[in-house]
Design a protein around this motif. Structure first.
Motif, mmCIF file in Angstrom:
data_model
loop_
_atom_site.group_PDB
_atom_site.id
_atom_site.type_symbol
_atom_site.label_atom_id
_atom_site.label_comp_id
_atom_site.label_asym_id
_atom_site.label_seq_id
_atom_site.Cartn_x
_atom_site.Cartn_y
_atom_site.Cartn_z
ATOM 1 N N PRO A 31 0.825 -1.216 0.000
ATOM 2 C CA PRO A 31 0.000 0.000 0.000
ATOM 3 C C PRO A 31 0.852 1.256 0.000
ATOM 4 N N ARG A 32 0.267 2.347 -0.473
ATOM 5 C CA ARG A 32 0.959 3.636 -0.487
ATOM 6 C C ARG A 32 0.498 4.480 0.690
ATOM 7 N N PRO A 33 1.348 5.318 1.241
ATOM 8 C CA PRO A 33 2.789 5.424 0.973
ATOM 9 C C PRO A 33 3.548 4.237 1.564
ATOM 10 N N LEU A 34 4.710 3.946 1.012
ATOM 11 C CA LEU A 34 5.489 2.813 1.481
ATOM 12 C C LEU A 34 5.982 3.040 2.907
ATOM 13 N N THR A 35 5.856 2.024 3.725
ATOM 14 C CA THR A 35 6.306 2.126 5.108
ATOM 15 C C THR A 35 7.819 1.934 5.193
ATOM 16 N N GLY A 36 8.356 2.249 6.362
ATOM 17 C CA GLY A 36 9.781 2.061 6.570
ATOM 18 C C GLY A 36 10.198 0.604 6.462
ATOM 19 N N GLN A 37 9.333 -0.302 6.917
ATOM 20 C CA GLN A 37 9.640 -1.725 6.827
ATOM 21 C C GLN A 37 9.721 -2.176 5.374
ATOM 22 N N SER A 63 26.564 0.675 -8.168
ATOM 23 C CA SER A 63 25.759 1.897 -8.056
ATOM 24 C C SER A 63 24.493 1.827 -8.906
ATOM 25 N N ILE A 64 24.512 1.007 -9.969
ATOM 26 C CA ILE A 64 23.335 0.875 -10.819
ATOM 27 C C ILE A 64 22.176 0.247 -10.047
ATOM 28 N N PHE A 65 22.486 -0.702 -9.165
ATOM 29 C CA PHE A 65 21.439 -1.305 -8.336
ATOM 30 C C PHE A 65 20.788 -0.250 -7.450
ATOM 31 N N GLY A 66 21.602 0.674 -6.943
ATOM 32 C CA GLY A 66 21.046 1.753 -6.135
ATOM 33 C C GLY A 66 20.129 2.657 -6.933
ATOM 34 N N ALA A 67 20.517 2.965 -8.171
ATOM 35 C CA ALA A 67 19.678 3.810 -9.022
ATOM 36 C C ALA A 67 18.358 3.116 -9.345
ATOM 37 N N ILE A 68 18.425 1.820 -9.618
ATOM 38 C CA ILE A 68 17.212 1.043 -9.896
ATOM 39 C C ILE A 68 16.277 1.074 -8.690
ATOM 40 N N TRP A 69 16.846 0.835 -7.510
ATOM 41 C CA TRP A 69 16.033 0.810 -6.284
ATOM 42 C C TRP A 69 15.377 2.166 -6.023
ATOM 43 N N LEU A 70 16.128 3.238 -6.142
ATOM 44 C CA LEU A 70 15.577 4.563 -5.886
ATOM 45 C C LEU A 70 14.454 4.899 -6.869
ATOM 46 N N GLY A 71 14.672 4.586 -8.151
ATOM 47 C CA GLY A 71 13.630 4.869 -9.137
ATOM 48 C C GLY A 71 12.363 4.088 -8.883
ATOM 49 N N MET A 72 12.506 2.843 -8.480
ATOM 50 C CA MET A 72 11.330 1.999 -8.297
ATOM 51 C C MET A 72 10.557 2.340 -7.024
ATOM 52 N N ILE A 73 11.251 2.655 -5.924
ATOM 53 C CA ILE A 73 10.517 3.004 -4.707
ATOM 54 C C ILE A 73 9.843 4.359 -4.855
ATOM 55 N N TRP A 74 10.432 5.240 -5.655
ATOM 56 C CA TRP A 74 9.801 6.540 -5.902
ATOM 57 C C TRP A 74 8.466 6.354 -6.615
ATOM 58 N N VAL A 75 8.465 5.552 -7.665
ATOM 59 C CA VAL A 75 7.228 5.314 -8.412
ATOM 60 C C VAL A 75 6.260 4.466 -7.611
ATOM 61 N N ALA A 76 6.790 3.550 -6.775
ATOM 62 C CA ALA A 76 5.923 2.660 -5.997
ATOM 63 C C ALA A 76 5.199 3.382 -4.876
ATOM 64 N N GLY A 77 5.639 4.588 -4.520
ATOM 65 C CA GLY A 77 4.905 5.354 -3.527
ATOM 66 C C GLY A 77 5.680 5.746 -2.292
ATOM 67 N N ALA A 78 7.005 5.830 -2.372
ATOM 68 C CA ALA A 78 7.778 6.320 -1.233
ATOM 69 C C ALA A 78 7.473 7.796 -1.013
ATOM 70 N N SER A 79 7.281 8.179 0.237
ATOM 71 C CA SER A 79 6.953 9.567 0.536
ATOM 72 C C SER A 79 8.144 10.478 0.309
ATOM 73 N N ARG A 80 7.851 11.748 0.116
ATOM 74 C CA ARG A 80 8.930 12.722 -0.073
ATOM 75 C C ARG A 80 9.820 12.785 1.155
ATOM 76 N N ARG A 81 9.227 12.633 2.318
ATOM 77 C CA ARG A 81 9.997 12.655 3.559
ATOM 78 C C ARG A 81 10.991 11.493 3.592
ATOM 79 N N LEU A 83 12.269 9.899 0.980
ATOM 80 C CA LEU A 83 13.303 10.114 -0.029
ATOM 81 C C LEU A 83 14.335 11.131 0.448
ATOM 82 N N ILE A 84 13.870 12.194 1.102
ATOM 83 C CA ILE A 84 14.802 13.192 1.638
ATOM 84 C C ILE A 84 15.669 12.570 2.730
#
Length: 265
Positions: A31-37, A63-81, A83-84
């Motif tokens: 569910p969105r937003p994604l929880t810390g867990q 580092s490519i794995f990190g970029a993939i993870w960040l892009g996917m959690i952003w679209v999946a619903g990670a909150s701005r807080r 991500l910051i």
């Protein structure tokens, strides 16, 4: 690299695609937003292969794995807080990460700051690459007419520094055409990700978009001297069977998902 039945394979390339698939399967059901867990579990999915690649050592591919993870959690619903917080935490860990780098990796980062401090050593690749790109000027020196690559001043000209060859032989115009084609590809994949109604398929497309976009940006940036040299190939252009095959598979999956979505509609 692994040698199997006379074939050389690079497992990290196939791990990128499998990581995208696992992350998409997991994040699509949250569910969105994604929880810390959820963020922590997804980080483990991406962090384990990244850690194994880093121990090779291969900082660029890790580092490519990190970029993939960040892009996917952003679209999946990670909150701005969230991500910051991740960005601040990553910046805080940079000084610690410096001590875990190999000696040659530290030298590459220092060479990025001042390549002329060691022009015949760690700074050689960057210097020769920028010379090659600059010597191409507007229209380039012509096919197989580049002195830097033909006289072997340019290292790894068939793989990591293939864009330098393009800049030298085809000039600014040829380089712009290549960059424009990659931009069109990444934008098209982003449009596919946005248009797919299946959450898992959309996240797969997002991961592929982050993968190809980030890897292209890093490769072109490092050969131009605006990013440190980390040794990643230019997608679809650099020599390397494992990289080429995995990207073909990824693009084929995207095409299959688009066709399936259009058939269902």
């Amino acid at each position: 690299w692994l040698s199997l039945f006379g074939l050389s394979l690079q497992p990290s390339e196939f791990a990128k695609l499998s990581t995208i698939w696992m992350l998409a399967r997991y994040l699509s059901g949250q569910p969105r937003p994604l929880t810390g867990q959820v963020l922590l579990i997804s980080l483990v999915f991406a962090g384990l292969p990244a850690a194994m690649v880093l121990t090779q050592p291969d900082l660029g591919s890790a580092s490519i794995f990190g970029a993939i993870w960040l892009g996917m959690i952003w679209v999946a619903g990670a909150s701005r807080r969230s991500l910051i917080g991740l960005a601040c935490g990553g910046m805080a860990l940079l000084p610690i990460g410096w001590h875990f780098l190999k000696g040659y990796q530290r030298d590459r980062l220092l060479a990025f700051i001042d390549p002329h401090a060691d022009p015949l050593g760690t700074g050689f690749s960057i210097i020769q690459s920028t010379i090659a790109i600059g010597s191409g000027q507007l229209v380039g020196r012509g096919w197989f007419a580049g002195t830097q690559n033909q006289l072997r001043f340019l290292p790894e000209r068939h793989s990591d520094f293939i864009f330098s060859v393009i800049g030298e032989e085809w000039g600014w115009l040829g380089s712009v055409v290549v960059v424009a084609m990659f931009a069109m590809l990444v934008i098209r994949i982003a449009q596919i990700a946005q248009g797919l109604t299946d959450p898992q398929a959309s996240l797969v497309a997002t991961g592929v978009c982050a993968w190809i976009g980030y890897q292209t940006f890093v490769n072109i940036g490092m050969v131009m001297g605006v990013l440190p040299v980390v040794g990643v190939p230019l997608p679809l252009m650099s020599y390397g069977g494992s990289s080429m095959v995995t990207i073909w598979i990824a693009l084929g999956l995207l095409q299959a998902m688009v066709r399936s979505a259009s058939t269902e509609s």
